[in-house]
Scaffold this motif. Structure first.
Motif, short mmCIF file in Angstrom:
data_model
loop_
_atom_site.label_atom_id
_atom_site.label_comp_id
_atom_site.label_asym_id
_atom_site.label_seq_id
_atom_site.Cartn_x
_atom_site.Cartn_y
_atom_site.Cartn_z
N ILE A 157 -12.27 50.03 -105.09
CA ILE A 157 -12.59 48.97 -106.05
C ILE A 157 -13.54 48.02 -105.34
O ILE A 157 -13.24 47.55 -104.24
N ARG A 158 -14.70 47.77 -105.95
CA ARG A 158 -15.71 46.90 -105.34
C ARG A 158 -16.07 45.78 -106.31
O ARG A 158 -15.99 45.94 -107.52
N SER A 159 -16.51 44.68 -105.71
CA SER A 159 -16.97 43.53 -106.47
C SER A 159 -18.20 42.96 -105.79
O SER A 159 -18.34 43.05 -104.57
N ALA A 160 -19.10 42.36 -106.58
CA ALA A 160 -20.27 41.71 -105.99
C ALA A 160 -19.85 40.50 -105.16
O ALA A 160 -20.51 40.14 -104.20
N GLY A 161 -18.72 39.92 -105.51
CA GLY A 161 -18.17 38.80 -104.74
C GLY A 161 -16.95 39.27 -103.97
O GLY A 161 -16.93 40.37 -103.43
N ARG A 162 -15.94 38.47 -103.96
CA ARG A 162 -14.69 38.82 -103.28
C ARG A 162 -13.62 39.10 -104.33
O ARG A 162 -13.59 38.44 -105.36
N ILE A 163 -12.75 40.04 -104.05
CA ILE A 163 -11.62 40.32 -104.94
C ILE A 163 -10.50 39.38 -104.50
O ILE A 163 -9.91 39.55 -103.43
N THR A 164 -10.26 38.36 -105.31
CA THR A 164 -9.32 37.31 -104.92
C THR A 164 -8.05 37.30 -105.77
O THR A 164 -7.27 36.35 -105.70
N GLU A 165 -7.86 38.35 -106.58
CA GLU A 165 -6.66 38.44 -107.40
C GLU A 165 -5.95 39.75 -107.11
O GLU A 165 -6.55 40.70 -106.62
N ALA A 166 -4.65 39.78 -107.43
CA ALA A 166 -3.84 40.97 -107.19
C ALA A 166 -4.38 42.17 -107.96
O ALA A 166 -4.98 42.02 -109.04
N LEU A 167 -4.17 43.36 -107.41
CA LEU A 167 -4.63 44.61 -108.02
C LEU A 167 -3.43 45.42 -108.47
O LEU A 167 -2.39 45.44 -107.80
N THR A 168 -3.59 46.11 -109.60
CA THR A 168 -2.57 47.05 -110.07
C THR A 168 -3.27 48.35 -110.44
O THR A 168 -4.27 48.34 -111.15
N LEU A 169 -2.73 49.46 -109.93
CA LEU A 169 -3.17 50.79 -110.35
C LEU A 169 -2.08 51.36 -111.24
O LEU A 169 -0.90 51.33 -110.86
N ALA A 170 -2.45 51.86 -112.40
CA ALA A 170 -1.53 52.56 -113.29
C ALA A 170 -1.97 54.01 -113.29
O ALA A 170 -3.03 54.34 -113.82
N ILE A 171 -1.18 54.88 -112.64
CA ILE A 171 -1.54 56.28 -112.46
C ILE A 171 -0.60 57.13 -113.30
O ILE A 171 0.63 56.95 -113.23
N GLU A 172 -1.17 58.06 -114.06
CA GLU A 172 -0.34 58.91 -114.91
C GLU A 172 0.68 59.66 -114.04
O GLU A 172 0.32 60.30 -113.05
N GLN A 173 1.96 59.58 -114.42
CA GLN A 173 3.04 60.16 -113.62
C GLN A 173 2.88 61.67 -113.47
O GLN A 173 3.15 62.21 -112.40
N ALA A 174 2.40 62.37 -114.50
CA ALA A 174 2.22 63.82 -114.41
C ALA A 174 1.21 64.18 -113.32
O ALA A 174 1.37 65.19 -112.63
N TYR A 175 0.18 63.34 -113.14
CA TYR A 175 -0.80 63.57 -112.07
C TYR A 175 -0.10 63.46 -110.71
O TYR A 175 -0.26 64.32 -109.85
N LEU A 176 0.67 62.40 -110.52
CA LEU A 176 1.38 62.22 -109.25
C LEU A 176 2.37 63.36 -109.00
O LEU A 176 2.48 63.85 -107.87
N ASP A 177 3.06 63.80 -110.04
CA ASP A 177 4.02 64.90 -109.90
C ASP A 177 3.32 66.18 -109.43
O ASP A 177 3.89 66.95 -108.66
#
Length: 145
Positions: free
Chosen positions: A52-72
């Motif tokens: 994850i990239r930003s032109a500035g700084r990433i100053t807030e929390a990040l959340t990834l929502a990954i499909e469970q079937a993919y992880l399985d």
């Protein structure tokens, strides 16, 4: 819950390293330049990296929502760095990371299945910065949805 520190002898291939991010560069496959952010998928199952990239700084929390079937489909995946919190709604696994306070953040997800023996993994990834949805990516192709 995913294993944050698997036995090194059980780790699969590592995602390829990428060059330093260029926030001004045009997007390519796996890039979704939404709201001043770009999300890129590096590698392919069972070893991917989400950048994850930003032109500035990433100053807030990040959340990834990954499909469970993919992880399985990855066996017992490990995530590095480890999320500070995880939850699930049955369809998606939510991984929460603190604000990196930098222009980019990279998360590696490495499965325990062999790339040869693994079926083609498919699933969706949704990325949130400070609770704001910034990208949806097809993990099978690495392209924005």
């Amino acid at each position: 819950m995913m294993d944050a520190h698997p036995d090194p002898s059980m780790q699969g291939p590592r995602p390829p390293k990428s060059p330093p991010p260029d926030p001004g560069a045009a997007g390519g496959p796996g890039d979704d330049g939404t709201g001043g952010y770009a999300v890129t998928i590096h590698g392919a199952a069972p070893a991917i990296a989400v950048e994850i990239r930003s032109a500035g700084r990433i100053t807030e929390a990040l959340t990834l929502a990954i499909e469970q079937a993919y992880l399985d489909s990855l066996g017992t995946p490990s995530v590095s760095p480890a999320a500070y919190a995880e939850s699930s709604d049955g369809m998606f696994r939510f991984l929460d990371f603190p604000a990196p306070d930098s222009p980019s953040f990279r998360i590696e997800i490495i499965g325990t299945v062999s790339p040869v023996a693994a079926p083609r993994a498919t699933g969706d990834l949704n990325v949130y910065v400070g609770g704001m949805h910034i990208a949806s990516i097809d993990l099978g192709t690495g392209r924005p949805l």
